[in-house]
Motif scaffolding. Structure first.
Motif, PDB file in Angstrom:
ATOM      1  N   SER A  55     -47.239  31.120  14.934  1.00 24.12           N
ATOM      2  CA  SER A  55     -48.337  31.642  14.126  1.00 24.12           C
ATOM      3  C   SER A  55     -49.033  30.572  13.292  1.00 24.12           C
ATOM      4  N   GLU A 144     -40.870  31.416  17.861  1.00 24.39           N
ATOM      5  CA  GLU A 144     -41.921  32.424  17.707  1.00 24.39           C
ATOM      6  C   GLU A 144     -42.898  32.359  18.871  1.00 24.39           C
ATOM      7  N   GLU A 145     -43.274  31.142  19.283  1.00 26.33           N
ATOM      8  CA  GLU A 145     -44.192  30.965  20.419  1.00 26.33           C
ATOM      9  C   GLU A 145     -43.580  31.538  21.694  1.00 26.33           C
ATOM     10  N   GLU A 147     -41.306  33.851  21.935  1.00 25.15           N
ATOM     11  CA  GLU A 147     -41.254  35.303  21.801  1.00 25.15           C
ATOM     12  C   GLU A 147     -42.616  35.934  22.077  1.00 25.15           C
ATOM     13  N   GLU A 148     -43.678  35.339  21.555  1.00 28.73           N
ATOM     14  CA  GLU A 148     -45.024  35.831  21.785  1.00 28.73           C
ATOM     15  C   GLU A 148     -45.384  35.828  23.267  1.00 28.73           C
ATOM     16  N   ARG A 149     -44.831  34.875  24.004  1.00 26.26           N
ATOM     17  CA  ARG A 149     -45.099  34.761  25.436  1.00 26.26           C
ATOM     18  C   ARG A 149     -44.105  35.559  26.287  1.00 26.26           C
TER      19      ARG A 149
END
Length: 151
Positions: A55, A144-145, A147-149
């Motif tokens: 984020s 986080e990146e 997880e977003e993908r």
């Protein structure tokens, strides 16, 4: 390279192959900012050169294009708000600031921008997010990146 950082490198390179900066660019950062970069920052910079991750929109580590970069933004804040020289500006999310302390722990601090005068004393009204090393900071946003993908 530290095993933990090596694992992050493998994970990062599945998302963004062929990123990173070279030793000459690290030396330029150190010379321009008159600081010594932490080891974990130097190791991670071999495969990550600053960009949107998770984020956070991190500043570029180099001046290769017209994007905002850690050298110019650090110098700008040194001149405008007297940012102490041991700090490097990593990002400026909305109404906040993420800096790296090149001399002490915690190494990375995310705090409300209005409290910049409290940075040197580390006496913030609102508790900042802190990471002991640049690697700890990077790992949070790499996860986080992923997880977003959906990885």
């Amino acid at each position: 390279m530290d095993k933990k950082i090596f694992e992050m490198k493998k994970s990062y390179e599945t998302l963004f192959p062929e990123d990173g900066i070279n030793n000459a660019e690290l030396i330029e950062i150190e010379k321009k900012l008159e600081i010594e970069l932490p080891e974990s920052f130097c190791e991670i910079s071999t495969f990550f050169s600053g960009r949107y991750l998770g984020s956070i929109s991190n500043y570029s580590f180099t001046r290769v294009d017209s994007s905002l970069n850690i050298i110019d933004e650090t110098i700008r804040l040194r001149e405008t708000v007297n940012l102490p020289t041991r700090f490097v500006v990593l990002a400026e999310p909305s109404e906040s600031l993420i800096v790296m302390d090149t001399k002490s722990t915690p190494s990375v601090i995310w705090f409300d921008a209005v409290e910049i005068s409290e940075l040197e004393k580390n006496s913030f009204t609102s508790k900042p997010d802190e990471w002991d090393t640049y690697a700890d900071y990077f790992k949070v946003f790499l996860e986080e990146e992923k997880e977003e993908r959906g990885l």
